[in-house]
Design an enzyme around this catalytic site. Structure first.
Site, PDB file in Angstrom:
ATOM      1  N   ASP A  61      -1.202  -4.132   6.184  1.00  0.00           N
ATOM      2  CA  ASP A  61      -1.819  -3.449   7.141  1.00  0.00           C
ATOM      3  C   ASP A  61      -1.297  -1.742   7.291  1.00  0.00           C
ATOM      4  OD1 ASP A  61      -3.230  -5.631   7.724  1.00  0.00           O
ATOM      5  OD2 ASP A  61      -2.098  -5.982   9.573  1.00  0.00           O
ATOM      6  N   GLU A  63      -0.061   0.210   5.059  1.00  0.00           N
ATOM      7  CA  GLU A  63      -0.783   0.774   3.829  1.00  0.00           C
ATOM      8  C   GLU A  63      -2.054   1.199   4.066  1.00  0.00           C
ATOM      9  OE1 GLU A  63      -0.177   2.790  -0.097  1.00  0.00           O
ATOM     10  OE2 GLU A  63       1.314   1.657   1.307  1.00  0.00           O
ATOM     11  N   ASP A  65      -3.420   1.190   7.221  1.00  0.00           N
ATOM     12  CA  ASP A  65      -3.557   2.304   8.112  1.00  0.00           C
ATOM     13  C   ASP A  65      -3.318   3.604   8.012  1.00  0.00           C
ATOM     14  OD1 ASP A  65      -4.195   0.245  10.121  1.00  0.00           O
ATOM     15  OD2 ASP A  65      -2.308  -0.140  10.579  1.00  0.00           O
ATOM     16  N   LYS A 146      -0.841  -8.523  19.949  1.00  0.00           N
ATOM     17  CA  LYS A 146      -2.013  -8.134  18.985  1.00  0.00           C
ATOM     18  C   LYS A 146      -1.953  -9.241  18.109  1.00  0.00           C
ATOM     19  CE  LYS A 146      -4.557  -5.063  16.002  1.00  0.00           C
ATOM     20  NZ  LYS A 146      -4.490  -5.882  14.784  1.00  0.00           N
ATOM     21  N   LYS A 341       0.855  -0.663  16.825  1.00  0.00           N
ATOM     22  CA  LYS A 341       1.401  -1.552  15.637  1.00  0.00           C
ATOM     23  C   LYS A 341       2.910  -1.572  15.451  1.00  0.00           C
ATOM     24  CE  LYS A 341      -1.606  -2.999  13.340  1.00  0.00           C
ATOM     25  NZ  LYS A 341      -2.480  -2.440  12.178  1.00  0.00           N
ATOM     26  N   CYS A 464      -5.754   3.743 -19.695  1.00  0.00           N
ATOM     27  CA  CYS A 464      -5.807   3.241 -20.973  1.00  0.00           C
ATOM     28  C   CYS A 464      -7.193   3.714 -21.647  1.00  0.00           C
ATOM     29  CB  CYS A 464      -5.761   1.743 -21.066  1.00  0.00           C
ATOM     30  SG  CYS A 464      -6.552   1.028 -22.654  1.00  0.00           S
TER      31      CYS A 464
END
EC number: 6.5.1.2
Length: 765
Positions: A61, A63, A65, A146, A341, A464
């Site tokens: 979450d 990352e 956000d 939440k 959060k 690659c």
């Protein structure tokens, strides 16, 4: 969705640096902004799909956000990169095609996120400014946990449950009515009296920690990764009896369409929902100030570990429903709510090895193999290391991260999990570094096929160069090809694709459509004799493949797995060109101009580097122009390239990637073989019932019945564009008292002018 027994580190965007390691947006030039915008758009769009539709999130979450916030910052600084298909303008993901679609009469929006005291203070100040409240005027806000689960909308008519739907993409969800009826917390008939004739209750379907552990202990095969995945996978079952056997719970916290108002405040609505027979969160409270909001957040965070269910923050909502109505909605979030959060959970452990995974675009992504450690109640043994710069302690711009500390095998590393998904390595304890630990040498050849792995200028990853001769890229492209947002062939999932590839039955997507010819009638025994297969299952697979010979253009484009062409970009391309044939012709025609664009960009880069070395001001525009002057391009090539990069949501970076893919002989041949088996369907026409959708509006003078901000928000919600000045492109001028030069200019141009009352009739329509 069930997960593997062990967590598998799958980087969000192959080799992508974490947002914290990136240079500030203010330091980006247009080219760098375009490249990063394309990468982040694909990353966020794929994350939405994995989280909302596949119940298998692959980034945390935090990352997610951070990536979305950075995308918003880029679009704010470079407005030309913003478009209607951007993930910043989207909610959730498209509904799963296995379920009937349910249009939401009122959209199920997401919430704006906050992460600090400053974010909370800014939220309250925005609300006060929008409502024109004095600084000392009272403003109550509710605070509630939440819940980390799956959003659900329940429609009651005459007090009886008639429909249940998931969020989907916010506008259209999945019909899960039969499954919802099996959940004890969801009443089939409302209690008491006084409820509206039509009432849509919205809330979160979740699973308690205790029930989650019991469920995993009872599973004989694969287990669920976390309670959120368990709840989502349990609710989105085709067989309601499976859902009935799962211990799902439900908290009500909001509502959608109602035939009559049933409360005057958010808190009163919570109490009324409880009286109707719903479970509501007992920790919900009213706050009268920012300090009380922050205290509520801190208290709930302290209780987090003992609640018995997962939460990932606190939601604040303006308590007065009349204020909520005035504040209204943005395109994807309400103005009257904020999700504050929680920070990520962390733990220290030993780094035992670094493995390299090769993704479908060839990106070499390092994965940390860790001594197992418990983080947030989950045992972690893998974590992403992003890319070679991150391992070396450098950001994308060469600046130090972690104080310049590199990461070595044998190190003690700090691991964090935000949102209970893929863990990340945050820090290194140099005091515990073994004396024999050597700096990690990032490979310059592909560990799967031995081809050179190169890192292009401006790219954060090594890739690659083996293309389809690289088995890792080939199998990842096939896995992507059969994913839900791509061809979604029933019975042909990622696991079977890997088996068929390993056994030599398929090597590229086109081979899927020749399976029946090669292993069907007359040779059916070869398929039905595979482990777990029989004649009926083999025949069912062939039938499912046949159904996918007709495919929408957007799905085909996404399924090809071309770098930067995510689900949203594929839809943008499909709408722009309308047919596969038109897209092919445009790309072939534009190829010389695409190559000229690359030459020009290389010249601009060389000019910047030379200017930096010589201590002078760079003139990249002049360098581009000089390079282009050396190329003889046809008007058709120039027009085709200009049309491609001007398409909504595309831009030069994505266009170049698309052009390269279609110009690569081996890749183009594989695409042509695939398309020869298909009927490619054009995109459906977009429809809207708003009288002002697609039109340009201008407001002037004084509005007396709503603020200018409210009027602009309402117009945009109805699909209109609001401009600041009158021009020949203006369709409608809304003039209040005191209208001056704008009204005069509109009259000169013959533009329709209406007053505020006429505008209100349209807005309330």
């Amino acid at each position: 969705m069930a997960g593997d027994d062990e967590d598998r580190a799958v980087p969000a965007a192959e080799g992508a640096p974490p947002p914290s390691a990136l240079p500030p947006v203010s330091g980006l030039d247009v080219k760098a902004a375009e490249a990063e915008h394309a990468r982040l758009s694909e990353e966020v769009a794929q994350a939405n799909l994995a989280y909302y539709q596949e119940d298998a999130p692959f980034i945390s979450d935090a990352e997610y956000d951070a990536s979305k916030r950075r995308l918003e910052e880029i679009e704010a600084r470079f407005p030309d990169l913003a478009h209607s298909g951007s993930p910043t303008a989207q909610v959730g993901a498209a509904p799963d095609t296995r379920f009937a679609k349910v249009p939401h009469r009122l959209p199920m929006l997401s919430l704006e996120n906050g992460f600090s005291q400053g974010d909370v203070e800014a939220f309250v100040q925005r609300v006060r400014s929008f409502l024109n409240l004095a600084s000392g005027a009272p403003l109550e806000v509710t605070a509630e946990p939440k819940i980390d689960g799956l959003s659900l909308s329940l429609r009651y008519e005459g007090g009886r449950l008639v429909q249940a739907a998931t969020r989907g993409d916010g506008a259209v969800g999945e019909n899960v009515t039969a499954n919802a009826r099996t959940i004890a917390d969801i009443p089939g008939q409302l209690s008491g009296d006084g409820y509206p004739e039509v009432l849509e209750i919205r809330g979160e379907c979740y699973m308690s920690h205790e029930d989650f552990e019991k469920l995993n202990q009872s599973e004989t095969g694969r287990v669920f990764a976390n309670p959120r995945n368990a709840a989502a996978g349990s609710l989105r079952q085709l067989d309601p009896s499976v859902t009935a056997a799962r211990p799902l719970r439900f908290f009500a916290y909001a509502w959608g369409e109602v035939s009559a108002s049933f409360a005057g405040t958010q808190m009163e609505a919570v109490r009324r929902m409880q009286a109707f027979g719903f479970q509501t969160n007992p920790l919900t409270r009213i706050c009268a100030s920012v300090s009380e909001m922050l205290s509520a957040w801190a208290e709930i965070e302290q209780m987090r570990a003992t609640l018995g269910y997962d939460i990932d923050g606190v939601v604040y909502k303006v308590n007065d429903l009349a204020y909520q109505a005035r504040l209204g909605m943005r395109s994807t979030t309400p103005r009257w709510a904020l999700a504050h959060k929680f920070p990520a959970e962390r733990a220290w452990t030993r780094l035992e090895a670094i493995d390299i995974q090769v993704g479908r675009t060839g990106a070499l992504s390092p994965v940390a193999r860790l001594h197992p450690v418990t983080v947030g109640g989950v045992v972690v043994s893998n974590a992403t290391l992003h890319n070679e710069d991150y391992i070396a302690g450098r950001g994308a711009d060469g600046s130090e991260i972690r104080g310049g500390k590199d990461i070595r095998i044998g190190d003690w590393v700090e691991v964090y999990r935000a949102g209970d998904v893929i863990p990340k390595v945050a820090d290194v304890d140099l005091a515990k570094r073994p004396s024999e630990a050597e700096p990690y040498a990032f490979p310059t050849t592909c560990p799967e096929c031995g081809s050179p792995a190169i890192r292009e200028e401006g790219d954060s990853v090594r890739r690659c160069t083996g293309g389809l001769i690289c088995p890792a890229q080939a199998v990842e492209k096939l896995r992507h090809f059969v994913s839900r947002a791509a061809f979604d062939i029933e019975g042909l999932g990622a696991k079977l694709v890997e088996e068929l590839f390993r056994d030599g039955w398929i090597a590229e997507p086109a081979d899927i459509f020749t399976l029946q010819d090669r292993y069907g009638p007359g040779q059916l025994t070869q398929l039905k004799n595979r482990e777990g297969w029989g004649e009926k299952s083999a025949a069912s697979l062939f039938q499912a493949i046949e159904k996918r010979r007709e495919i929408p253009l957007a799905r085909l484009l996404f399924a090809l797995g071309i770098r930067h062409v995510g689900e949203v970009a594929a839809q943008d391309l499909a709408r722009h060109y309308g047919s596969w044939e038109a897209l092919e012709i445009a790309l072939d025609t534009a190829r010389p101009a695409a190559l000229a664009h690359r030459v020009a960009e290389d010249a601009a880069l060389a000019e910047r580097e030379a200017a930096r070395a010589e201590g002078r001001r760079a003139r990249p525009s002049e360098a581009r122009a000089a390079a282009l002057a050396q190329v003889d391009l046809s008007p058709e090539a120039t027009a085709a390239w200009t049309g491609l990069i001007a398409a909504d949501g595309i831009g030069p970076v994505l266009a170049m990637s698309l052009s390269d893919a279609f110009a690569n002989e081996r890749e183009r041949a594989a695409i042509d073989r695939l398309v020869s088996f298909l009927t490619v369907l054009p995109p459906e026409a977009r429809a809207t019932d708003s009288a002002i959708a697609g039109k340009t509006l201008v407001f002037t003078g004084t509005l007396e019945k709503m603020t200018r901000a409210e009027a602009k928000a309402r117009a945009e919600a109805l699909g209109a564009h609001v401009a600041g000045s009158v021009s020949a492109k203006t369709d409608l001028l809304i003039a209040g008292p005191g209208a001056g030069s704008k009204a005069k200019k509109a009259a000169e141009l013959g533009i329709k002018v209406i007053d505020e009352d006429e505008w209100l009739a349209i807005a309330q329509g």
